[in-house]
Design an enzyme around this catalytic site. Structure first.
Site, short mmCIF file in Angstrom:
data_model
loop_
_atom_site.label_atom_id
_atom_site.label_comp_id
_atom_site.label_asym_id
_atom_site.label_seq_id
_atom_site.Cartn_x
_atom_site.Cartn_y
_atom_site.Cartn_z
N THR A 1 -0.85 0.68 -10.23
CA THR A 1 -2.16 0.16 -9.87
C THR A 1 -2.94 1.14 -8.98
O THR A 1 -4.10 0.90 -8.67
CB THR A 1 -2.04 -1.24 -9.21
N GLU B 1 -12.07 0.72 -10.21
CA GLU B 1 -11.74 -0.19 -11.31
C GLU B 1 -12.63 -0.03 -12.55
O GLU B 1 -12.14 -0.10 -13.69
CB GLU B 1 -11.76 -1.65 -10.83
N ASP C 1 -5.29 -9.93 -8.10
CA ASP C 1 -5.62 -9.05 -9.23
C ASP C 1 -4.42 -8.37 -9.90
O ASP C 1 -4.15 -8.56 -11.09
CB ASP C 1 -6.66 -7.99 -8.80
N ARG D 1 0.78 3.79 -3.25
CA ARG D 1 0.17 5.11 -3.00
C ARG D 1 1.22 6.18 -2.78
O ARG D 1 1.15 7.27 -3.36
CB ARG D 1 -0.77 5.03 -1.78
N GLU E 1 0.83 -1.21 0.00
CA GLU E 1 0.00 0.00 0.00
C GLU E 1 0.86 1.26 0.00
O GLU E 1 0.54 2.24 -0.68
CB GLU E 1 -0.94 0.01 1.22
C1 DMJ Z 1 -6.29 0.57 -4.87
O1 DMJ Z 1 -5.49 0.78 -3.78
C2 DMJ Z 1 -5.56 -0.08 -6.00
O2 DMJ Z 1 -6.24 0.09 -7.18
C3 DMJ Z 1 -5.34 -1.55 -5.77
O3 DMJ Z 1 -4.74 -2.17 -6.86
C4 DMJ Z 1 -6.65 -2.22 -5.49
N1 DMJ Z 1 -7.37 -1.58 -4.45
C5 DMJ Z 1 -7.53 -0.15 -4.46
C6 DMJ Z 1 -8.72 0.36 -5.23
O4 DMJ Z 1 -9.81 -0.41 -5.26
#
Ligand code: DMJ
Length: 590
Positions: A578, A489, A354, A225, A221
């Site tokens: 992501t 998403e 994912d 981020r 995370e």
């Molecule tokens: C985000 O932190 C990122 O997109 C991660 O890959 C999946 N979860 C959240 C958003 O849903």
């Protein structure tokens, strides 16, 4: 105005020509020219020089490809629409005079064209119409900016410098205590052109953000981020403040890789330099350890320090070779001692797996499409999805991605899986099989239906599809799965699908989603909230939390979906991590 970065200079040497042997006639011609020049008055000479310099600048500014030849490997150009051009004369290190053209770009559409590979530049010229400098932001773009401002107001008033806004109680929650929402939102503000908001956030980063804190953070995370957010903001702005902060957090995360297997622990104390798995297991999540690569690879490229890239490449090497995959599909857990998959036999494209698939493709793109092993793993996995996970619902035949547990198919699909249409479309854009695009379109329709079939028009966290003939509706939602966390998403995939197909329906769908966020999740005193029940428009039951990814991802993708600026974060120049932080695609020579 921000200080120009190293890459903001285009230097063109006007003096200091190398020594050579002259023959007599050349020498004579040169001397006669020089005599004529000396006969001119001072005013005449100045005028001629001015005209020459102006002609030169105009030529350079209107032919970017020419500037690329001149600048060799070490400079940048900006999209003219958002750039300002200034000229200055400086001495270079060898004593020659250099004319500097300084491109400054507020919105950061394409600051560093050198980051793109030659192939992708060619594609871009072919596919994208030139930007229209007269274009006004559309009503839809403005509506997204307004939503962002509203979210930001709530954060600023009640949660400034904290991780997440709790908009109902007008307070905040801490996760890592590092201003997560503020950092996640930096590049969104830049992209949306929200100068004032960006500057106040930047001032906080400069004066308040310290990673020298005795705090446990989650490796994945904080990488996607914080490290991702700082790196992309550095690239968009050229401001080294963000690179310095990125280096600081990146190096503090490195203890996570000190494990017997080199598969990293999930948690790191960034102040003490210690790392550990969660209390109840020595496993890490597969998606987490395989979705930090874009960021650490980029950090190595920028710092020229190889340890970041080496650590994350080691994970990919190991996962590539592991037993326990099914047609390229991976289990959800991996042990940090043995380096082996655990809880085998369960396969999903949702939570815990994912972004493994997403990062296979995106690393391949980031690295200039040369790393064949990544591509092979991605293509094999997509075949595995087609063979094992795809089914159609009843009565309307929606294509969906289910889950497998020890050979048993479950028609369960997380909202998280809705990243897949966008990823498939991105791959097809870079030459992967055309049927990936067809599947992307089908899955996009399904993800949209996960919204429209709910009473609030917002998707739940998890759905189950009906497969037996005679079903009345395609989608069922269990009581525990009716929440919506403002996740990105679906709008992320809408953005990709619109960029590649220009089919207006994707914008229309995104517009509906935005309207419903505004209707059911907006809190009047500022901010947006997650909700508990997407099936009850009378009382969606606010959860009192605005996730940082709502600003970092959801609103960014919505804005880009509606933007008419084809070069605003060109997908031929940037790859999104992501968490929706755009990182440059590496130049061919990297
Ligand atoms: C985000 O932190 C990122 O997109 C991660 O890959 C999946 N979860 C959240 C958003 O849903």
């Amino acid at each position: 105005m921000l200080p120009p970065s190293r890459q903001d200079y285009v230097s063109i040497s006007l003096a200091g020509a190398g020594a050579g042997s002259y023959n007599n006639s050349k020498q004579w011609r040169r001397q006669s020219c020089w005599r004529k020049w000396k006969q001119l008055s001072r005013l005449q000479r100045s005028l001629i020089l001015c005209v020459l310099v102006l002609l030169f600048i105009c030529g350079i500014a209107s032919y970017p490809t020419v500037t690329e030849h001149i600048r060799g490997n070490a400079l940048c150009a900006a999209h003219p629409k958002h750039s300002s051009l200034s000229v200055s004369l400086k001495l270079n290190t060898t004593g020659g005079a250099c004319l500097f053209l300084v491109f400054r770009n507020w919105r950061g559409a394409v600051i560093d064209t050198e980051q793109a590979t030659k192939g992708t530049k060619d594609m871009e010229n072919k596919d994208e119409p030139p930007a229209n400098p007269e274009a006004k932001p559309s009503e839809e773009s403005e509506a997204v900016r307004e939503a962002f401002r509203h979210a930001w107001r709530g954060y600023k008033d009640f949660a400034w410098g904290h991780d997440e806004l709790r908009p109902i109680s007008k307070s905040y929650s801490e996760w890592f205590g590092l201003g997560l929402t503020l950092i996640d939102a930096l590049d969104t503000m830049w992209i949306m052109g929200l100068k004032e908001e960006f500057e106040e956030a930047k001032a906080w980063v400069a004066s308040e953000l310290s990673f020298n804190r005795n705090v446990d953070v989650n490796l994945f995370e904080s990488t996607i981020r914080i490290l991702g957010g700082l790196l992309s903001t550095y690239h968009l702005t050229g401001d080294t403040l963000f690179l310095d902060k990125a280096k600081d957090i990146g190096s503090r995360l490195m203890p996570a890789f000190n494990t017997p297997s080199k598969i990293p622990y999930s948690d790191v104390n960034i102040g003490k330099g210690t790392a550990h798995p969660p209390r109840w297991t020595s496993d890490s999540t597969v998606a987490e350890v395989t979705s930090i690569q874009l960021e650490f690879r980029e950090l190595s490229r920028l710092t020229q320090e190889p340890q970041y890239q080496a650590s994350v490449a080691e994970i990919m090497q190991q996962v590539h070779k592991l037993d326990g995959k099914l047609d390229g599909l991976v289990p959800m857990f991996i042990n940090t001692n043995s380096g082996q998959f655990t809880h085998q036999g369960i396969y999903t494209l949702g939570a815990r797996a994912d972004s493994y698939y997403e990062y296979l493709l995106k690393q391949w793109i980031q690295g200039g499409r040369k790393e064949d092993q990544l591509l092979e793993d991605y293509l094999q996995a997509m075949e595995g999805v087609k063979k094992n996970m795809l089914q159609k619902s009843s009565p309307n035949g929606l294509t969906f991605v289910g889950e497998l547990s020890h050979g048993q198919f479950s028609p369960k699909m997380d909202h998280l899986v809705c990243f897949l249409p966008g990823t498939l479309a991105l791959g097809a854009h870079f030459g992967l099989p055309a049927d990936h695009m067809e599947l992307a379109k089908e899955l996009m329709e399904t993800c949209y239906q996960m919204y429209v079939q709910m009473e609030t028009g917002l998707s739940p966290e998890i759905v189950h599809f009906n497969m037996h003939q005679g079903s009345v509706r395609d989608i069922e939602v269990k009581l525990a799965d009716r929440h919506n966390l403002l996740r990105p998403e679906t709008v992320e995939s809408l953005f990709y699908l619109y960029r590649f197909t220009k089919d207006h329906k994707y914008r229309q769908w995104g517009w509906e989603v935005l309207q419903n966020f505004n209707k059911y999740t907006k809190v009047s005193s500022g901010g947006f909230t997650s909700i508990n029940n997407v099936r009850d428009p009378e009382y969606p039951s606010p959860r009192d939390k605005m996730e940082s990814f709502f600003l970092g991802e959801t609103l960014k993708y919505l804005y880009l979906l509606f933007s008419d600026e084809p070069d605003l974060i060109s997908l031929d120049h940037y790859v999104f991590n992501t968490e929706a932080h755009p990182l440059p695609i590496w130049p061919a020579s990297a």
